[in-house]
Design a protein around this motif. Structure first.
Motif, PDB file in Angstrom:
ATOM      1  N   ARG A  63      -9.759  19.810 -23.860  1.00 11.83           N
ATOM      2  CA  ARG A  63     -11.046  20.510 -23.716  1.00 11.83           C
ATOM      3  C   ARG A  63     -10.846  21.679 -22.761  1.00 11.83           C
ATOM      4  O   ARG A  63     -10.161  21.535 -21.746  1.00 11.83           O
TER       5      ARG A  63
ATOM      6  N   GLN B 132     -13.460  23.436 -27.612  1.00 15.49           N
ATOM      7  CA  GLN B 132     -13.630  24.703 -26.891  1.00 15.49           C
ATOM      8  C   GLN B 132     -15.112  24.816 -26.532  1.00 15.49           C
ATOM      9  O   GLN B 132     -15.965  24.847 -27.413  1.00 15.49           O
ATOM     10  N   THR B 133     -15.384  24.844 -25.228  1.00 18.27           N
ATOM     11  CA  THR B 133     -16.787  24.741 -24.803  1.00 18.27           C
ATOM     12  C   THR B 133     -17.473  26.097 -24.650  1.00 18.27           C
ATOM     13  O   THR B 133     -18.691  26.164 -24.603  1.00 18.27           O
ATOM     14  N   ALA B 134     -16.713  27.165 -24.530  1.00 22.84           N
ATOM     15  CA  ALA B 134     -17.314  28.503 -24.417  1.00 22.84           C
ATOM     16  C   ALA B 134     -16.470  29.493 -25.222  1.00 22.84           C
ATOM     17  O   ALA B 134     -15.986  30.501 -24.693  1.00 22.84           O
TER      18      ALA B 134
ATOM     19  N   PRO C  92     -12.809  25.938 -21.739  1.00 24.20           N
ATOM     20  CA  PRO C  92     -13.831  26.901 -22.163  1.00 24.20           C
ATOM     21  C   PRO C  92     -13.359  27.787 -23.315  1.00 24.20           C
ATOM     22  O   PRO C  92     -14.035  27.906 -24.333  1.00 24.20           O
ATOM     23  N   SER C  93     -12.182  28.436 -23.176  1.00 23.21           N
ATOM     24  CA  SER C  93     -11.741  29.380 -24.214  1.00 23.21           C
ATOM     25  C   SER C  93     -10.215  29.489 -24.163  1.00 23.21           C
ATOM     26  O   SER C  93      -9.643  29.741 -23.091  1.00 23.21           O
TER      27      SER C  93
ATOM     28  N   ARG D 214     -15.155  32.375 -27.421  1.00 18.97           N
ATOM     29  CA  ARG D 214     -15.603  33.768 -27.419  1.00 18.97           C
ATOM     30  C   ARG D 214     -15.355  34.418 -28.766  1.00 18.97           C
ATOM     31  O   ARG D 214     -14.323  34.207 -29.396  1.00 18.97           O
TER      32      ARG D 214
END
Ligand code: BTN
Length: 256
Positions: free
Chosen positions: A12, A41-43, A14-15, A45
């Protein structure tokens, strides 16, 4: 020769683009072909201010590191071309030949099947003066996604939505890595003509009239995709017979 390989597999984060760029900028030992991949992927882009949705464990979300010293800064759109071609080849391989004609490259960085998006590309470059220091090619490919958020439902699709089977992410990843290696080799050719010809023939809405908004001027007009310039500008035919080149991010297709 490019050999993409998973250098770091995150359960896990963000990006993957942000993580790989941070790693390059902090001088961590990384080689061309290194891939940062994540299950969740939590954020994520996307282009501009867009995000990228992916249900954890269902899709491919990864970033590939390149050191494309052989490309001048004004030829960097070649990276979008080779990545797009690797994605369309992979999608055709898994989704079946009946849909082959419908797998198209929507300029500048999306892959569509018919009128639905199946993959997105986010390429970020580190430049020093007129030299390219590194490029990070971020790829999101919808593989086993079945639960798109309501806003994406009418316009998104996945490999499983096309072929009706649940696919092994590792198998799709390895096939995509092989196509990335194959098409990256073509970027070293003295002429990019073959890459450009393949790319041209797969353009979404090629030769078809469609409504566009020119973001800079607010003008709405009907345009016909005629091709993409070497520097990445889109060539649109106008109803008065003229052809004009449009910069990246200067145009919106009004059917989106
Ligand atoms: C777009 O459609 O606008 C581009 C989407 C790119 C998404 C991928 S997923 C892996 C990599 N990491 C990111 O944060 N974005 C790219």
């Amino acid at each position: 020769m490019l050999v993409p390989k998973v250098a770091r597999h995150f359960s896990r984060l963000p990006s993957t683009n942000t993580a790989l760029i941070d790693a390059v900028n902090t001088d961590q030992e990384l080689q061309e072909g290194d891939v940062f991949l994540t299950d969740a992927q939590t954020a994520g882009r996307g282009q501009g201010t867009n995000g990228w949705h992916s249900t954890p464990g269902k899709n491919l979300t990864f970033s590939l590191l390149l050191y494309p010293d052989h490309l001048a800064v004004d030829a960097l759109f070649t990276l979008s071309r080779f990545t797009s071609l690797a994605l369309t080849a992979t999608i055709r391989h898994f989704a079946g030949h009946e849909i082959a004609e419908n797998v198209r490259i929507k300029w500048p960085n999306d892959i569509y099947v018919a009128d639905r998006k199946i993959a997105g590309i986010l390429i970020q470059n580190g430049l020093r003066g007129s030299k390219v220091q590194w490029s990070v090619v971020g790829i999101g490919l919808n593989v086993n996604e079945t639960e798109f958020p309501p806003a994406l439902r009418p316009t998104a699709t996945s490999l499983t939505g096309l072929c009706g089977e649940t696919l092994s992410l590792a198998t799709v990843r390895d096939r995509l890595f092989a196509f990335l290696a194959h098409f990256y080799t073509a970027t070293y050719a003295t002429s990019n003509a073959s890459l450009e010809a393949l790319y041209h023939d797969q353009l979404y809405l090629l030769g078809q009239p469609a409504p566009y908004l020119h973001i800079n001027t607010g003008e709405r007009f009907t345009g016909i995709v005629r091709g993409v310039e070497q520097d990445g500008r889109l060539l649109l035919g106008r109803t008065d017979g003229g052809v004009k080149a449009f910069e990246l991010r200067s145009l919106r297709l009004l059917r989106d």
